[in-house]
Design a protein around this motif. Sequence first.
Motif, short mmCIF file in Angstrom:
data_model
loop_
_atom_site.label_atom_id
_atom_site.label_comp_id
_atom_site.label_asym_id
_atom_site.label_seq_id
_atom_site.Cartn_x
_atom_site.Cartn_y
_atom_site.Cartn_z
N LEU A 205 0.82 -1.21 0.00
CA LEU A 205 0.00 0.00 0.00
C LEU A 205 0.86 1.26 0.00
CD1 LEU A 205 -3.11 -0.89 2.18
CD2 LEU A 205 -2.77 -1.12 -0.29
N ALA A 206 2.06 1.15 -0.56
CA ALA A 206 2.83 2.34 -0.91
C ALA A 206 2.14 3.02 -2.09
CB ALA A 206 4.26 1.95 -1.27
N ASP A 207 2.45 4.28 -2.35
CA ASP A 207 1.75 5.01 -3.40
C ASP A 207 2.31 4.70 -4.78
OD1 ASP A 207 4.16 6.36 -3.37
OD2 ASP A 207 3.26 8.36 -3.34
N LEU A 208 1.62 5.22 -5.80
CA LEU A 208 1.98 4.92 -7.19
C LEU A 208 3.38 5.39 -7.53
CD1 LEU A 208 1.02 3.85 -9.98
CD2 LEU A 208 0.23 6.17 -10.47
N HIS A 209 3.78 6.57 -7.07
CA HIS A 209 5.12 7.06 -7.38
C HIS A 209 6.19 6.15 -6.80
CE1 HIS A 209 2.93 10.75 -8.42
NE2 HIS A 209 4.01 11.11 -9.09
N SER A 210 5.95 5.61 -5.61
CA SER A 210 6.90 4.67 -5.02
C SER A 210 7.02 3.41 -5.87
CB SER A 210 6.47 4.30 -3.60
OG SER A 210 6.47 5.42 -2.75
#
Length: 377
Positions: A205-210
């Motif tokens: 559940l890290a973000d898209l940029h990560s």
Amino acid sequence: MADELKKGLEGVLVAESELSFIDGDAGQLIYRGYSIDDLARQASYEEVVYLLWHGELPEEGDLAEFSDAMSTERALADGMYDLVRELADADEEPMAAMRTIASNLSAYDPDRDADPTDREANLRKGRRLTAKLPTALAAFSRLREGDEPVAPREDLSHAANFLYMLNDEEPDDVLAETFDMALVLHADHGLNASTFSAMVTASTLADLHSAITSAVGTLSGSLHGGANQDVMEMLKEVDESGKEARQWVDDALDRGRRVPGFGHRVYNVKDPRARILSEKSKALGEAGDMKWYDYSVGIEEYLGEEKGLAPNVDFYSASTYYQMGIPVDIYTPIFAVSRVGGWVAHVLEQYEDNRLIRPRARYVGDRDLDFTPVEER
């Protein structure tokens, strides 16, 4: 069976996907039901990205709206241009620069605080990443050469705009079409290493940029995206040697060298993307200098006859890009510029039915060792 070791996860099914299908024995690649041959020859990169993200080919009005929305996102914030200039001045390696750029784009994204699984926010983030990475790459490449960045244009296609920003000259139809086809061919390819790393990151559940930053880092390796640059360096060596391509390869193999651009973990025959790009390489050669295509064919024929090896997509993308005047060390970043469309699509799938990706390793170390206090060791 649960304890069976599968090095590199070879043959292990870890997910279900509707995005791309590969038949390694037949040399077939499909995006959401459509043959790569049809898509590469008839669809634009914008159409393919829409297909990957939305599950269907766009109607004319939908495509125009999608393309316009993406083209308006091409410009970079002043702070991003400052970062790109700093990376160029530091002579950063291009893929390392792309990794840093992908991460820092988050700071300027209006949806950066959205929930990581918010699909609509992720579509907007994905659109911005897909639009801005080419702008950043073109600016980085120019700044390294002492030239100022060229501002993006909204009236050009995704492919044509990149070539325009790179060369400060609007490309002719042949170059724009060829580059667009290359972007389509590289847009997705199942659970390759960079796509899988993006999915692993997203699964936390890290973000898209990560997730995209993880993918860029993974793509940088020579066993994945970096091989296309290695191929072109090899072709230059062949040219400088004065030998026929077959003889050069034979000598190289005798010295224990590995020939890049051949073999694939999935394909047992010629990569269908290599087949299509070889046609483009030949066409460009016929309009200019045939030697790069001829060297490539000579190497392919020799390794096919002597070693039973077939080329992958990296092999013919090298001579194609070179004949388009693209700097050799940005071949892999261009791969990222294309593959970001597929990375975003797979991350969207991961978020829709998420489970933390957490494989296990077989422990083979010591057990039951006696601990000795540090003063007694």
